[in-house]
Structures are given as structure tokens and as C-alpha cells.
Enzyme design. Structure first.
Site, short mmCIF file in Angstrom:
data_model
loop_
_atom_site.label_atom_id
_atom_site.label_comp_id
_atom_site.label_asym_id
_atom_site.label_seq_id
_atom_site.Cartn_x
_atom_site.Cartn_y
_atom_site.Cartn_z
N ASP A 331 0.87 -1.17 0.00
CA ASP A 331 0.00 0.00 0.00
C ASP A 331 0.91 1.23 0.00
OD1 ASP A 331 -2.34 1.70 0.48
OD2 ASP A 331 -1.55 1.88 2.51
N ASP A 528 -1.58 -0.73 6.09
CA ASP A 528 -1.80 -0.23 7.44
C ASP A 528 -3.23 0.24 7.69
OD1 ASP A 528 -1.68 2.07 5.79
OD2 ASP A 528 -1.17 3.30 7.53
N ASP A 532 -7.01 -1.71 3.50
CA ASP A 532 -6.07 -2.77 3.15
C ASP A 532 -6.48 -4.13 3.69
OD1 ASP A 532 -4.33 -0.87 1.95
OD2 ASP A 532 -3.52 -0.37 3.92
#
Length: 631
Positions: A331, A528, A532
């Protein structure tokens, strides 16, 4: 009395998830006591204590084994372990039987604990969903109603600071929406009439009215929950193989023991005492104690090593998966980057003093909690510039208007201050900065653009090294982000990521993850945020940043406790080392079992020597596994 009952119930609820672990520990203590009391020979106290250890430690696994056998009509290792322990006791080897029970009970307790932990992320997701909303009646009045009572076409009022109750589009007002729960992006998005908004995102500034377009059960946020549940319910290929092997192993051992109890008597003229004795020895030496010890100590050592070095593994299976990764997807926001924009460029009109203009801009922005405003005020403080006093008017979705010393100013994006003059300012610098993935805001007075500030979410210092380390291990790196193409390209180049995919929503992240798994088979995901979570659950191994959301931490298989991306490569090296040691242990343990079985059949092995060989091989593989503590 009522308070006492409530306290007792609360204590029971806290202890309940740990009952199996407590039972295993108690059984272990009983085994130690029983062994101590029988050093000079078996006695009533010792035997009674051994029986208590058998019952307390083995009840949960025996119950599970019987229930699974009945439900699946398939024998399992639990069943074999109980028989092996009973067989040891029958021929007088109580300690060996009790140790078998203890080892298996402990592994079962750890498995149950991990399963209980896996349900928490769903509860965390549920907590983010609004339960009530302001329903706009036909006469314009507002009524507080349950979200699940809303129907498609209902008009809902959303006040500043409230979460959007369900998916829909704006029919009145303008605002900024924090979509971090969906896209993971830290910068709020301006929304106007006709724009789509999603459930569980946060309305930052203006009050708006929206028309509901989907029932709450079909919202994008609910899809995130469904994706996490679906991904976690799917068994890995390794788990499926273990379950298939388990039934076959038990059948082979039980068949061999049954044959051993009768065939040698008739074919080899062994006495009934001899055949029964040899069958019990076979049941003991063929038990998978050494095989269990081949894996667990090495796994626990790797987990301890990782925890000591800032990497939290949630189980041995995840370390196994980590060892075979061929690609890792990242990410962007909060993972490869800091997650907070900073001012990278500040350009002022040639006839203006830069510090004076920055003072005015900071004075205008300092009352706002918008991430861009925070970036500007932080930058002003770093330049030791004081904030000018300003009278401010917020124009939701556009920017700010302010008066300083009777002069009128506008602060916002180029459409708010005038697109043509914004594009022309500083020889078209805005276009160049935007191509670098930066967000640009302008400050204008009655004469035109007075200043321009460019902001960007910066790449973490350790990100470049982490990416380089993964490449050195032969692992392909990918970045998945909800950002636009230009920003994604700029961040990917700066971090050194080999490829990137921009404009990802949670559901498209999952699809991209599945595509990557088709291409590379074993793929890790590092993230995080809440957005996600589905991708973390879908990946072969989900890796969460330690300072991320609770949902990401609970969904992930591995947690970087200090947010240090360089630990990913360390964790992979540790996992690969663990796999090599486990393979060594398994080959050694199986070889010893084969030798013991053959020796038993040839009557060259008595039970004491069989126990020495069996338990000795167990000790050796444990010591080999403990080497990981020193890596």
C-alpha cells in the site's frame, strides 16, 4: 450478590478462551509431580497423578478427535495420539504417554487461541459502521433512525464530523470527505452535488444531504467486511495437504498395529505376550511425537526471534508462507509513505516577501484541521514564521476566503482562485509539480496569484532500502494505491518499486491481489489501513504496519511492530532458515521412526531402547530448532 455474580461471569468470560492452555499447563505440572513421585518405582499416588494428567490434558483433544471422526467419518491424529498414550500406559510407560498428551494439548491450545484472535477484526470493522442517521422527512424535518431501516431513495442529512451512513450521492451542499476508510488516502476529497459518497467515510466540513442508492447490506464498506470473512475462511493448500495426510497416517499406523497384534503370532509363532508387547512398542515409536517436535520448537524459536527484532508472527503457517513469497505488494499511504503531506515547494510572486506571504497563508490555515492546512502551518513553524491574524470564511468544497489588514485573499485549488492565472503563475510551475504527484494550492489577492504551495506525502526513509533488500532476495515489488496515476508513478519511482497499480478501491485491490497470485503464486501484502484489510486477508501473507489500524493489525499474518519496512526482508530470511531446519528435522525424525519400527519387527528393540530412540530423536530435533534463537 448481583455484583458478585457479574464479576464471576466476567471472570469466566475472560478465562474461557484460555481453558485449553490452562489445562495443558496443569497437565504439565502434574506430569512433573508424578515423575518425581515415581522415581523409585510406580506407586498409587504417581499412577493417580498420571491419570489426572491424561484426563485434564487430553480431554479437549480427545473430545475434538471423537467429534471430528464422527462428523467427517475420518480418523485423525488426535485419535492416534490418545491411543499411543493409552498404549504407553498399558505397558507401564506412563511418563511417555503423559508427555505425548501434554505436547498435543499445548499445540491444540495455541491453535484455539489463534482462531479466537482471528475474529476480532470483524468486530473492529463493525464498530466503524454508523448505527443511526438523520432521515429528512417530506416537510424538511429531521428524524433520527436506525441505518438498517433506511430504504433506497431516502434523503439523509450528514452533519460535519459525522460518518456517512450508507452509499449514495449528494443532492444538496458541498463538503470535503475523508475517505481513508475506503481508499486509505489521508487527504480529504472535495465533494459536490452529484458526487458519490461511501458508507463509513467522514464528512469533514459542510452539512450535506444525500440520496441513498444502495441498502446498507450492499455498501462498499460492507463489501470490505465480506471480503475479509471470505478470505479468512479459505484454507491454504498446505493446510489442506496436512488434513489429507493426517487421515492416511492414522490409518496406516492403526492398521500396522492391528496386524502386529495378530499376524506374527500365526506366521512367526510369536507368543501372544510377545505380539501384544511388540504392537504396543510399535504404537509408541510410530506416534508423531518427534514429527510434532520437528516443527513446534523451530516455529516458536522463529517467532521469539522475530518478536525480539520487531516482527510479530501470528503463527507457524504464516512463517511457512512467508518463506516462499515471490512477490510483495505495498500500500502507498502510511506504508511506503509517511501518510502525512509536507510542503515541498513554496513559490511567491517576485514582488512579495516570502516570509510575509507565508505568515499570512499560515494565519489563514491555522484554524483548519485539514491535512493540507496542517502541512502549511507545520512548514511555517519550521521556518520560524509567526501567524498573521485573519478573519476567515470557509467555502466548503472549494477553499477559504480571508481578510488580513483590510485586504481580501482566497486560498484553495486553481478552480477557486482562477484556473488560467493559476496555470500561468511562475511559468507554469503548477503543471510540473502536479506531474511529480504533488498537491498544489494557491493564494490569490485582487492582483492575481500571490503564492503557490506544493505538498506531497513523502516516502519513508527506510522504504528504498527495504525495496532494494527484497529485490536482492529475488522478490518482485508492486505498489497498490487509491491515488491517481501521476502521484502513483512519482512515488513508485522514488521508492524503487518495480511496478504500480493506481486508483484502487478495496474491492479492486483484492482483484489485483488475486491476479498477482495467479502470476507469482505466493504474494505478500503490506498495508496499514482499513481499506487494506481485504487485500491483507487475501494475500498469501498479510503484513501490517505496527502503527496501523486495529483492523489491519488483526487481519494481517505478520506485524512490523516498529513500522520498519527493512524488517520484511529479515523476516523472509528468518522464515527460509526455519523451513530448512524443519525439513532437516522431519527427514531425521521419519528416518528414526522407520529404523525403530524395523528394529521392533526384527525383535532387536526392547521398549526402553525404543523409548530412548524415540525421545532422543525428539530432543535432537528440538535442539536443532532452538538454533533459530541465535540467528
Amino acid at each position: 450478590m448481583q455484583q458478585t455474580n457479574e464479576n464471576n461471569n466476567h471472570l469466566i468470560e475472560k478465562i474461557k478462551p484460555h481453558v485449553e492452555l490452562i489445562a495443558a499447563i496443569v497437565a504439565g505440572l502434574l506430569i512433573v509431580f508424578a515423575w518425581y513421585t515415581t522415581r523409585d518405582g510406580m506407586n498409587t499416588v504417581g499412577i493417580t497423578t498420571f491419570i489426572a494428567a491424561f484426563i485434564i490434558g487430553g480431554f479437549a483433544k480427545a473430545k475434538e478427535g471423537v467429534e471430528e471422526t464422527i462428523a467427517n467419518k475420518e480418523l485423525n491424529v488426535e485419535f492416534l495420539m490418545i491411543l499411543a498414550a493409552i498404549g504407553s500406559a498399558i505397558i507401564g510407560y506412563w511418563t511417555e504417554g503423559a508427555i505425548l498428551i501434554f505436547i498435543f494439548a499445548l499445540s491444540g491450545a495455541l491453535e484455539t487461541y489463534a482462531m479466537n484472535k482471528s475474529h476480532k477484526e470483524i468486530s473492529a470493522l463493525m464498530d466503524m459502521q454508523p448505527e443511526e442517521a438523520w432521515l429528512v422527512q417530506q416537510d424538511g424535518s429531521l428524524t433520527r433512525v436506525k441505518v438498517d431501516t433506511l430504504q433506497i431513495g431516502d434523503i439523509v442529512m450528514i452533519k460535519p464530523g459525522e460518518r456517512v451512513p450508507t452509499d449514495g450521492h449528494i443532492i444538496e451542499g458541498a463538503t470535503s470527505i475523508d475517505e481513508a476508510a475506503i481508499t486509505g488516502e489521508s487527504i480529504p476529497v472535495s465533494k459536490f452535488v452529484g458526487d458519490e459518497i461511501f458508507a463509513s467515510t467522514v464528512n469533514m466540513t459542510g452539512a450535506i444531504q444525500m440520496e441513498m442508492t444502495k441498502p446498507s447490506s450492499e455498501s462498499l464498506f460492507q463489501k470490505i467486511i465480506d471480503l475479509v470473512q471470505s478470505a479468512q475462511s479459505e484454507k491454504s493448500p498446505s493446510q489442506q495437504f496436512i488434513e489429507r495426510f493426517e487421515g492416511t497416517y492414522v490409518k496406516v499406523v492403526l492398521l500396522a498395529v492391528a496386524l502386529m497384534m495378530f499376524v506374527p503370532h500365526f506366521l512367526l509363532d510369536w507368543s501372544w505376550n510377545t505380539t501384544f508387547y511388540r504392537a504396543m512398542v510399535l504404537l509408541v515409536v510410530a506416534s508423531p511425537c518427534a514429527l510434532v517436535a520437528s516443527i513446534m520448537p523451530a516455529t516458536l524459536s522463529a517467532i521469539s526471534n522475530g518478536a525480539r527484532n520487531g516482527v510479530l508472527f501470528k503463527g507457524g503457517l504464516h512463517i511457512e508462507h512467508l518463506s516462499v513469497l515471490r512477490a510483495v505488494a505495498f500500500d502507498k499511504t502510511g506504508t511506503l509513505t509517511q501518510g502525512k503531506p509536507i510542503v515541498t515547494d513554496f513559490i511567491v510572486r517576485p514582488d512579495e516577501d516570502a516570509k510575509h506571504v507565508l505568515s499570512m497563508l499560515a494565519g489563514i490555515e491555522h484554524n483548519s484541521n485539514h491535512p493540507l492546512a496542517v502541512a502549511i502551518t507545520t512548514y511555517a513553524k519550521s521556518q520560524h514564521v509567526s501567524f498573521a491574524k485573519a478573519a476567515i470564511q470557509d467555502i466548503p468544497g472549494y477553499g477559504l476566503e480571508a481578510t488580513i489588514d483590510n485586504m481580501h485573499y482566497k486560498v484553495g485549488k486553481m478552480d477557486f482562485v482562477g484556473r488560467e492565472r493559476a496555470l500561468a503563475f511562475a511559468d507554469g510551475a503548477a503543471t510540473t509539480l502536479a506531474e511529480q504527484g504533488k498537491t498544489v494550492i494557491f493564494m490569490a489577492d485582487h492582483n492575481g496569484i500571490i503564492a503557490m504551495a506544493a505538498m506531497k506525502d513523502t516516502v519513508r526513509e527506510e522504504a528504498k532500502k527495504a525495496i532494494a533488500d527484497l529485490k536482492a532476495l529475488g522478490i518482485h515489488t508492486v505498489m497498490l494505491t487509491g491515488d491517481n496515476e501521476k502521484t502513483a508513478k512519482a512515488i513508485a519511482q522514488e521508492a524503487g518499486v518495480e511496478s504500480y497499480i493506481a486508483e484502487c478501491l478495496p474491492e479492486t485491490k483484492v482483484q489485483h491481489m488475486k491476479d498477482l497470485m495467479k502470476q507469482y503464486q505466493f504474494v505478500g501484502m503490506v498495508g496499514d489501513g482499513i481499506n487494506d484489510a481485504p487485500a491483507l486477508a487475501t494475500a498469501t501473507t498479510g503484513i501490517a504496519m505496527g502503527e496501523g489500524t486495529d483492523v489491519a493489525l488483526e487481519t494481517a499474518d505478520v506485524v512490523l511492530m516498529k513500522n520498519d519496512l527493512s524488517k520484511i526482508a529479515y523476516a523472509i530470511k528468518l522464515a527460509r532458515k526455519m523451513q530448512r531446519i524443519i525439513k532437516q528435522n522431519i527427514v531425521f525424525a521419519i528416518s528414526v521412526i522407520i529404523v525403530l519400527i524395523c528394529s521392533n519387527f526384527l525383535q532387536a528393540l526392547d521398549l526402553p531402547l525404543g523409548v530412548v530412540g524415540h525421545e532422543g530423536s525428539t530432543i535432537l530435533v528440538i535442539l536443532n530448532g532452538l538454533r533459530l534463537l541465535r540467528l
